[in-house]
Enzyme design. Structure first.
Site, PDB file in Angstrom:
ATOM      1  CE  LYS A 247      -2.908   3.234   0.772  1.00  0.00           C
ATOM      2  NZ  LYS A 247      -3.885   3.735  -0.162  1.00  0.00           N
TER       3      LYS A 247
ATOM      4  CE  LYS B 268      -1.993   7.482   7.100  1.00  0.00           C
ATOM      5  NZ  LYS B 268      -3.073   6.486   7.162  1.00  0.00           N
TER       6      LYS B 268
HETATM    7  P1  NAD Z   1     -11.319   9.853   7.701  1.00  0.00           P
HETATM    8  O1  NAD Z   1     -10.551  10.737   8.608  1.00  0.00           O
HETATM    9  O2  NAD Z   1     -12.338  10.430   6.787  1.00  0.00           O
HETATM   10  O3  NAD Z   1     -12.046   8.677   8.546  1.00  0.00           O
HETATM   11  C1  NAD Z   1     -11.530   8.133   9.739  1.00  0.00           C
HETATM   12  C2  NAD Z   1     -12.705   7.886  10.669  1.00  0.00           C
HETATM   13  O4  NAD Z   1     -12.238   7.256  11.854  1.00  0.00           O
HETATM   14  C3  NAD Z   1     -13.423   9.177  11.105  1.00  0.00           C
HETATM   15  O5  NAD Z   1     -14.811   9.051  10.866  1.00  0.00           O
HETATM   16  C4  NAD Z   1     -13.112   9.283  12.584  1.00  0.00           C
HETATM   17  O6  NAD Z   1     -14.145   9.916  13.330  1.00  0.00           O
HETATM   18  C5  NAD Z   1     -12.958   7.813  12.948  1.00  0.00           C
HETATM   19  N1  NAD Z   1     -12.180   7.589  14.167  1.00  0.00           N
HETATM   20  C6  NAD Z   1     -10.987   8.109  14.509  1.00  0.00           C
HETATM   21  N2  NAD Z   1     -10.597   7.640  15.710  1.00  0.00           N
HETATM   22  C7  NAD Z   1     -11.570   6.791  16.130  1.00  0.00           C
HETATM   23  C8  NAD Z   1     -11.762   5.997  17.296  1.00  0.00           C
HETATM   24  N3  NAD Z   1     -10.853   5.989  18.286  1.00  0.00           N
HETATM   25  N4  NAD Z   1     -12.884   5.252  17.401  1.00  0.00           N
HETATM   26  C9  NAD Z   1     -13.807   5.267  16.399  1.00  0.00           C
HETATM   27  N5  NAD Z   1     -13.689   5.988  15.276  1.00  0.00           N
HETATM   28  C10 NAD Z   1     -12.585   6.753  15.134  1.00  0.00           C
HETATM   29  O7  NAD Z   1     -10.217   9.050   6.869  1.00  0.00           O
HETATM   30  P2  NAD Z   1     -10.443   8.269   5.478  1.00  0.00           P
HETATM   31  O8  NAD Z   1     -10.133   9.187   4.354  1.00  0.00           O
HETATM   32  O9  NAD Z   1     -11.743   7.543   5.546  1.00  0.00           O
HETATM   33  O10 NAD Z   1      -9.228   7.233   5.565  1.00  0.00           O
HETATM   34  C11 NAD Z   1      -9.277   6.093   6.418  1.00  0.00           C
HETATM   35  C12 NAD Z   1      -8.023   5.264   6.159  1.00  0.00           C
HETATM   36  O11 NAD Z   1      -7.992   4.843   4.788  1.00  0.00           O
HETATM   37  C13 NAD Z   1      -6.719   6.034   6.400  1.00  0.00           C
HETATM   38  O12 NAD Z   1      -5.772   5.177   6.993  1.00  0.00           O
HETATM   39  C14 NAD Z   1      -6.293   6.467   5.000  1.00  0.00           C
HETATM   40  O13 NAD Z   1      -4.886   6.648   4.900  1.00  0.00           O
HETATM   41  C15 NAD Z   1      -6.775   5.282   4.168  1.00  0.00           C
HETATM   42  N6  NAD Z   1      -7.106   5.612   2.755  1.00  0.00           N
HETATM   43  C16 NAD Z   1      -7.836   6.726   2.449  1.00  0.00           C
HETATM   44  C17 NAD Z   1      -8.160   6.975   1.101  1.00  0.00           C
HETATM   45  C18 NAD Z   1      -8.980   8.192   0.703  1.00  0.00           C
HETATM   46  O14 NAD Z   1      -9.078   8.467  -0.519  1.00  0.00           O
HETATM   47  N7  NAD Z   1      -9.600   8.897   1.614  1.00  0.00           N
HETATM   48  C19 NAD Z   1      -7.749   6.087   0.105  1.00  0.00           C
HETATM   49  C20 NAD Z   1      -7.043   4.934   0.462  1.00  0.00           C
HETATM   50  C21 NAD Z   1      -6.725   4.702   1.802  1.00  0.00           C
END
Ligand code: NAD
Length: 301
Positions: A170, A238
């Site tokens: 990844k 990150k």
């Molecule tokens: P985001 O910040 O939109 O979502 C993360 C969620 O986790 C939030 O809703 C937050 O409230 C929740 N959260 C945080 N701490 C928590 C806890 N202790 N208990 C419960 N919920 C909690 O992030 P995202 O864009 O959805 O990304 C999520 C993951 O996927 C990340 O690791 C990111 O690197 C990866 N990712 C994101 C994308 C993208 O396009 N957004 C693409 C591929 C991978």
């Protein structure tokens, strides 16, 4: 089969929705309850705490910002591992580092929880369409057991080998997203400064040897000036930090990655981590006093 899904953000929300559409017996949790509204409408149960979410689950899935949140959610009396039932499987979908992966897996083994690292690529569109590319590391028998669930949310599901292999793949592929974003903005800037219209320049790039997913997907939001709301500058930075950490731990010297990490660090410092990830391009625009827009606003001296 009961699935607990924790972390309902830009990715987790639509991924969990696909599980609900596929008829899963779903319980969801997030620190922000408003993110569960649509899922509750689709029939998912709500859990007030992660411990409540996981206690009856056969499969736990998490989509969290990064290593810090994964480790803190895993450990402790209220954490996933202390409350998941013996034999549960945890499919971890976030982008994580190898140090946290090892610590959490060691703790999971002590309580009989099996973990797969299963980070995803494909952005919010892939999450919504159920076409994510999923890169999986862990026990092959557990992977085979989970494949039907992974197929509900992904298109290309790749088994890559032992624990951590998913996170390595990844990070190694996502780094190109940021290198390409910076490279695209510099190529556009060069063309514009040389007198070529920015929309024509983007079209040329999209039809030349320099074309890329990033030019197709991120070129238009740069020209619109919305810098793409699909994910945040904090998450982009990150990913670049995880790249340098991984490079360090495997002994790879990656000079371009160091420069691009510095750009994302400065952009996060200048504009705030909650801003859209393509705000990194704004640093270049400000340095050149030129917006890469079809109808650019002026940047004052
Ligand atoms: P985001 O910040 O939109 O979502 C993360 C969620 O986790 C939030 O809703 C937050 O409230 C929740 N959260 C945080 N701490 C928590 C806890 N202790 N208990 C419960 N919920 C909690 O992030 P995202 O864009 O959805 O990304 C999520 C993951 O996927 C990340 O690791 C990111 O690197 C990866 N990712 C994101 C994308 C993208 O396009 N957004 C693409 C591929 C991978």
């Amino acid at each position: 089969m009961r699935i607990a899904f924790i972390g309902l953000g830009n990715m987790g929300g639509p991924i969990a929705a696909n599980l609900a559409h596929a008829g899963s017996n779903l319980i969801v949790c997030d620190i922000d309850r408003s993110k569960a509204k649509a899922l509750i409408g689709l029939g998912a149960d709500w859990a007030n705490t992660p411990s409540e979410a996981v206690q009856d689950a056969d499969i736990v899935m998490t989509s969290l910002p990064g290593p810090q949140q994964i480790e803190s959610l895993a450990m402790g009396a209220d954490g996933i591992l202390a409350n998941a039932r013996d034999g549960a499987i945890w499919i971890e979908l976030s982008t994580n580092n190898l140090e946290v992966e090892r610590r959490v897996r060691a703790a999971a083994e002590e309580v009989g929880v099996q973990i797969l690292d299963a980070p995803v690529s494909g952005g919010t569109e892939g999450a919504a369409d159920g076409t994510l590319s999923i890169m999986v590391g862990g026990d092959k028998v557990i992977f085979d057991q989970c494949l039907p669930v992974l197929k509900m949310i992904g298109g290309e599901v790749s088994y890559l080998g032992d624990h951590g292999a998913g996170y390595v793949a990844k990070i190694a592929q996502v780094v190109l997203c940021y290198l390409h974003s910076v490279a695209l903005s510099e190529a556009l800037m060069l063309g514009v400064k040389g007198g070529v219209d920015v929309e024509i320049m983007l079209g040329i790039i999209q039809n030349s040897t320099g074309r890329s997913y990033v030019a197709d997907r991120y070129g238009p939001p740069i020209l619109r000036g919305d810098y793409d709301p699909g994910f945040t500058l904090a998450l982009a930075h990150k990913d670049m930090r995880l790249t340098l950490e991984l490079a360090n731990s495997v002994g790879a010297d990656l000079p371009m990655c160091k420069q691009v990490e510095d750009i994302y660090a400065r952009a996060t410092g200048a504009f705030g981590g909650e801003q859209n990830h393509l705000m990194a391009v704004r640093l270049l625009e400000e340095a050149n006093k030129t917006y890469l827009r079809a109808r650019p606003p002026q940047i004052a001296d």
